[in-house]
Design a protein around this motif. Sequence first.
Motif, mmCIF file in Angstrom:
data_model
loop_
_atom_site.group_PDB
_atom_site.id
_atom_site.type_symbol
_atom_site.label_atom_id
_atom_site.label_comp_id
_atom_site.label_asym_id
_atom_site.label_seq_id
_atom_site.Cartn_x
_atom_site.Cartn_y
_atom_site.Cartn_z
ATOM 1 N N ALA A 42 9.662 79.730 9.491
ATOM 2 C CA ALA A 42 8.486 79.250 10.220
ATOM 3 C C ALA A 42 8.794 79.124 11.709
ATOM 4 O O ALA A 42 7.945 79.398 12.561
ATOM 5 C CB ALA A 42 8.045 77.902 9.651
ATOM 6 N N VAL A 43 10.035 78.708 12.026
ATOM 7 C CA VAL A 43 10.489 78.638 13.420
ATOM 8 C C VAL A 43 11.819 79.373 13.508
ATOM 9 O O VAL A 43 12.805 78.967 12.897
ATOM 10 C CB VAL A 43 10.664 77.179 13.877
ATOM 11 C CG1 VAL A 43 11.202 77.142 15.311
ATOM 12 C CG2 VAL A 43 9.355 76.419 13.788
ATOM 13 N N GLY A 44 11.870 80.456 14.231
ATOM 14 C CA GLY A 44 13.113 81.188 14.412
ATOM 15 C C GLY A 44 13.543 81.954 13.176
ATOM 16 O O GLY A 44 12.717 82.434 12.394
ATOM 17 N N HIS A 45 14.874 82.008 12.994
ATOM 18 C CA HIS A 45 15.440 82.726 11.860
ATOM 19 C C HIS A 45 16.475 81.857 11.159
ATOM 20 O O HIS A 45 17.108 80.997 11.784
ATOM 21 C CB HIS A 45 16.103 84.028 12.324
ATOM 22 C CG HIS A 45 15.153 85.022 12.905
ATOM 23 N ND1 HIS A 45 14.716 84.950 14.217
ATOM 24 C CD2 HIS A 45 14.541 86.113 12.368
ATOM 25 C CE1 HIS A 45 13.871 85.944 14.459
ATOM 26 N NE2 HIS A 45 13.750 86.664 13.361
ATOM 27 N N HIS A 46 16.625 82.090 9.834
ATOM 28 C CA HIS A 46 17.649 81.399 9.061
ATOM 29 C C HIS A 46 18.681 82.411 8.576
ATOM 30 O O HIS A 46 18.371 83.596 8.390
ATOM 31 C CB HIS A 46 17.041 80.681 7.862
ATOM 32 C CG HIS A 46 16.217 79.498 8.237
ATOM 33 N ND1 HIS A 46 15.409 78.832 7.336
ATOM 34 C CD2 HIS A 46 16.054 78.846 9.433
ATOM 35 C CE1 HIS A 46 14.795 77.830 7.945
ATOM 36 N NE2 HIS A 46 15.177 77.820 9.219
ATOM 37 N N CYS A 47 19.894 81.923 8.340
ATOM 38 C CA CYS A 47 20.915 82.777 7.735
ATOM 39 C C CYS A 47 20.720 82.796 6.224
ATOM 40 O O CYS A 47 19.990 81.969 5.657
ATOM 41 C CB CYS A 47 22.313 82.267 8.091
ATOM 42 S SG CYS A 47 22.716 80.657 7.384
ATOM 43 N N VAL A 48 21.394 83.702 5.547
ATOM 44 C CA VAL A 48 21.188 83.870 4.113
ATOM 45 C C VAL A 48 21.629 82.635 3.335
ATOM 46 O O VAL A 48 21.038 82.277 2.326
ATOM 47 C CB VAL A 48 21.927 85.121 3.609
ATOM 48 C CG1 VAL A 48 21.282 86.379 4.125
ATOM 49 C CG2 VAL A 48 23.411 85.085 3.999
ATOM 50 N N GLU A 49 22.685 81.960 3.788
ATOM 51 C CA GLU A 49 23.162 80.776 3.070
ATOM 52 C C GLU A 49 22.179 79.622 3.177
ATOM 53 O O GLU A 49 21.962 78.891 2.210
ATOM 54 C CB GLU A 49 24.534 80.373 3.605
ATOM 55 C CG GLU A 49 25.646 81.351 3.264
ATOM 56 C CD GLU A 49 27.003 80.866 3.736
ATOM 57 O OE1 GLU A 49 27.101 79.686 4.154
ATOM 58 O OE2 GLU A 49 27.952 81.662 3.691
#
Length: 310
Positions: A42-49
């Motif tokens: 929703a805001v930015g990016h997340h890593c897979v973990e």
Amino acid sequence: MEPDSPSESAVTTCYRHPKVECHVRCTRCDRYICPDCMREAAVGHHCVECVREGARSVREARTAFGGRITTAPLVTYALIALNVLAYLAEVVRPEILDRFSILGAGLTGPDGGHYVWQDTYPVGFSPEGVVNGEWDRLLTGAFLHLPPTQGTFGILHIVMNMVTLWNVGRVVESQLGRSRYLALYGLSALGGSLLVLLLAPTTSTVGASGALFGVSAAYYVLARRLGADPRSVNRFMAGLLLWLVLSAAITSWQGHLGGLLTGSAVALAFAYAPRGGRRTLVQAGACVVLLAVLVLLAVGMASALKNGTA
């Protein structure tokens, strides 16, 4: 030439791929991630973990009766396939019908024929059915149907049952989830076979109708619990009861009634179990208790038949 300053020489790389230069951080853990490790959020990016950890913390969606939400009625498909395969098998090998139909007590003569049970049977005759330890008949008979040699109704028997299973079973499976739906179907089939054993032990019976009456009863109970239009569900139940009466002339009404009563009991337990963490435990407990009652009744009836007291 002057050496690069520390800020100019520092190169940021992905925490999972150290050889890949990147400049984007995970908005949850603040680690650098490359395009292959980025997951939009929703805001930015997340890593897979972080995405994996977040998925574990999200509560799994459930149906109104506690089952897992499914996109395809796989159990209904599997049950239809088993019924059709069993029908093809009995067409190829008719002796399957004699061996695996619902039968409480019968006799096999020295000529291989089937005869009505007697408290004492002549020399050369041997018992068959549940009294002979063939307990599998209580379930296998629910996957067999009248063969084509029984006239027009022989074909209609399985066609009508499979159409009903397709129309009603998919709805009930979507409401209960696969495991609860399978428990409902199995207990309804067993309940139908048990009433045949109790009321017509010397009659050989086949058909999925007992299980389908249980599934249909569950359709009615669940619809009422969900607040469906009472006029619509009442018409459905009236049609079901009408077929129960009419079926007495051509098929096993005992199996139909047994499935209807058992399916109703299971559906009531599923529909009105208290919400919360103990709901699944209450529903499973009700199924186990009902199964125990059905097994005890079957064992008692078989023993009474074998001892000539039934």
